[in-house]
Design an enzyme around this catalytic site. Structure first.
Site, PDB file in Angstrom:
ATOM      1  N   THR A   1      39.721  38.659  52.080  1.00  0.00           N
ATOM      2  CA  THR A   1      39.300  38.001  50.847  1.00  0.00           C
ATOM      3  C   THR A   1      39.226  36.510  51.128  1.00  0.00           C
ATOM      4  OG1 THR A   1      41.594  37.772  50.181  1.00  0.00           O
ATOM      5  CG2 THR A   1      40.451  39.686  49.355  1.00  0.00           C
TER       6      THR A   1
ATOM      7  N   SER B   1      48.659  26.470  48.823  1.00  0.00           N
ATOM      8  CA  SER B   1      47.895  27.576  48.264  1.00  0.00           C
ATOM      9  C   SER B   1      46.590  27.734  49.025  1.00  0.00           C
ATOM     10  CB  SER B   1      47.659  27.322  46.772  1.00  0.00           C
ATOM     11  OG  SER B   1      46.287  27.359  46.480  1.00  0.00           O
ATOM     12  N   LYS B   2      46.053  28.940  48.949  1.00  0.00           N
ATOM     13  CA  LYS B   2      44.765  29.245  49.575  1.00  0.00           C
ATOM     14  C   LYS B   2      43.698  28.260  49.138  1.00  0.00           C
ATOM     15  CE  LYS B   2      43.592  33.969  50.577  1.00  0.00           C
ATOM     16  NZ  LYS B   2      43.239  35.301  50.128  1.00  0.00           N
ATOM     17  N   ARG B   3      43.861  27.715  47.930  1.00  0.00           N
ATOM     18  CA  ARG B   3      42.840  26.820  47.380  1.00  0.00           C
ATOM     19  C   ARG B   3      42.978  25.385  47.880  1.00  0.00           C
ATOM     20  NH1 ARG B   3      43.946  30.683  44.001  1.00  0.00           N
ATOM     21  NH2 ARG B   3      45.905  29.695  43.441  1.00  0.00           N
TER      22      ARG B   3
ATOM     23  N   SER C   1      44.544  24.029  53.699  1.00  0.00           N
ATOM     24  CA  SER C   1      44.988  25.339  54.157  1.00  0.00           C
ATOM     25  C   SER C   1      43.846  26.135  54.793  1.00  0.00           C
ATOM     26  CB  SER C   1      45.619  26.126  53.004  1.00  0.00           C
ATOM     27  OG  SER C   1      44.616  26.656  52.185  1.00  0.00           O
TER      28      SER C   1
END
Ligand code: GLU
Ligand code: ZN
Length: 494
Positions: free
Chosen positions: A18, A262-264, A268
């Protein structure tokens, strides 16, 4: 990686495809890879793509590509196969259906007909009464009549796992002994109403079937571990699992402001590091320090050194802070460790379109080879090479106006005039001779070398900072250096 015959260690890396790969995922892959190699075990790469709404083929390919770029290798996985193929969960749906049926038949799971509304209402009531607010076991022991009634109402059940009413204790490889009491681990869904199996089922089922011995993953998954241990027990009873793996939960990675990375968060994104020209070995060296260290006084090491030293018990359970500056510094050290030829080759992508502003015909390989060793000691990331060498391949330097304003002061024209004279008669086969020329020009005007070389640097390269100046002049050559000083002089007197 060659797995030693008979070696008991089998670990897995099992991302969901994802979105873009992120650094937390890479850290997990790295620790599993290092653990497997250290124990001469087997690394299984599995794709957890059972969530059709979120998974994509594009991110699957990106994942594979990223892991290969980082230099990871694995023993079993999609595309290479192995004794437990297929390694993509989307191709294993029959297996999960079969296991769910067996769990139902044995009473380890049951059909739950509660609607979301009913669950919410009861949860709110439990909360208000100060009771545990997880699933309340409503459908655990429905009578045949109740089931018939729900079915007649057209309800479609989910499948829920029946947690044993007992405390679960296990020894986490990173955190030591952990205990979960039953009220904190309610019965949980394993198959959706539409028949789609959930992570809660497919992950431990595959770990069991693939004979995984050690599960190393992020701390965010800690709450699923007591459930998985209970499910394992049921799977063992049914002859599906051979034994329960050991679990180790890797510490959180914290970003800016001490918030979980965070992925956002842009820092990262693995792609960002790749585009900026981090070396895989530099990035991995840094990521290995997120929860682990080789020794108190050695930050820079190779992956072979990491593998040799990696013990899961040495992983620190406390949150690790992601520090971009340190990541860059470590990468810079790895750039310096490359042999020059390797360095020049790795820079290649940034020496052409779309990064390079010069026309390919103006690129001069001899100049590049001459300047490369000097560039190697200066870069934090490879993408910085473009701006550092553009003065060599562009017909004119790109003037950075702030640099111009800073370097060109009153008297700069006189200094440049003298420097030009001295450079004219210098020995252009020696950077030392060029330095003496500028030093002498500075003396004439009462300026130290640093002050004297600033206008020369801006005139020739367009910027106040850059590669060692005299090697830069030598590489550019006498003719172009002098004509650039002339151009700067006309601009100054205009
Ligand atoms: N597919 C899961 C994830 O990416 C794997 C979690 C696990 O390692 O158990 O979060
Ligand atoms: Zn229910």
């Amino acid at each position: 990686m060659a797995s030693a015959p008979g070696s008991p260690v089998r670990v897995r890396f099992c991302p969901s495809p994802t979105g873009n790969p992120h650094v937390g995922l890479v850290r997990t892959a790295l620790f599993n890879w290092a653990f497997a190699k250290h124990h001469q075990g087997t690394l299984v790469f599995r794709i957890e793509d059972t969530d059709a709404a979120r998974d994509s083929e594009e991110s699957y390919h990106q994942l594979l590509d990223s892991l290969r770029w980082l230099g990871f290798d694995w023993d079993e996985g999609p595309e290479i196969g192995g004794p437990h193929a297929p390694y993509r969960q989307s191709q294993r749906m029959d297996i999960y259906r079969d296991v769910a049926d067996k769990l139902l038949a044995a009473g380890h799971a049951y059909r739950c007909y509660c609607s979301q509304e009913e669950l919410d209402t009861r949860r709110d009531a439990a909360r208000a009464a100060g009771k545990p607010s997880g699933y309340d076991g409503h459908c655990r022991d429905l009578s045949t009549e109740q089931v018939a009634q729900y079915e007649a109402q057209g309800r479609t059940p989910i499948v829920r796992f029946r947690m044993p009413d007992e405390t679960i204790t296990f020894t986490d490889l990173v955190r030591g002994e952990l205990t979960f009491t039953p009220e904190n681990v309610p019965d949980f869904g394993i198959v959706r109403a539409n028949g789609a199996p959930l992570y809660t089922l497919v992950n431990p089922v595959d770990d069991a079937l693939m004979e995984i011995t050690h599960v190393l993953r992020g701390e965010d998954l800690l709450s699923s571990t007591p459930r998985q241990i209970a499910l394992y027990k049921a799977l063992t009873e049914l002859g599906i699992a051979k034994s329960t793996p050991q679990f180790g939960h890797l510490p959180y990675v914290m970003g800016e402001g001490n918030k979980k990375l965070s992925k956002r968060d842009p820092e990262s994104s693995l792609n960002l590091y790749r585009e900026r020209g981090f070396l895989p070995e530099g990035l991995l060296n840094y990521l290995s320090l997120l929860g682990w260290s080789l020794s108190a006084d050695q930050d820079i090491f190779t992956m072979d050194e990491m593998v040799a030293a990696f013990e899961i018990a040495d992983v620190n359970p406390n949150p690790a802070r992601f520090d971009l500056k340190k990541c860059e510094a470590i990468n810079a050290d790895h750039i310096r460790l490359l042999d020059v030829k390797d360095f020049t080759e790795r820079c290649a992508p940034w020496l052409k379109a779309p990064f390079a502003p010069w026309s390919p015909a103006d690129f001069d390989d001899a100049k590049w080879q001459a300047i490369a060793p000097h560039a190697q000691t200066r870069l934090k990331v490879l993408s910085e090479i473009t701006d550092n060498v553009d003065f060599l391949f562009l017909p004119e330097p790109v003037f950075d106006e702030a640099s111009w304003a800073k370097a060109m002061k009153e008297g700069s024209d006189a200094l440049l005039t003298t420097a030009r004279e001295k450079l004219e008669s210098a020995d252009w086969t020696s950077a030392e001779s060029l330095k003496e020329a500028v030093l002498a020009a500075g003396e004439t005007h009462g300026l130290k070398l640093g002050k004297a070389q600033a206008p020369v640097r801006v005139a020739v390269t367009g910027r106040t900072v850059g590669l060692p100046l005299f090697e830069s002049l030598e590489t550019l050559g006498k003719e172009q250096t002098l004509s650039r000083i002339d151009a700067a002089l006309s601009r100054l007197t205009a």
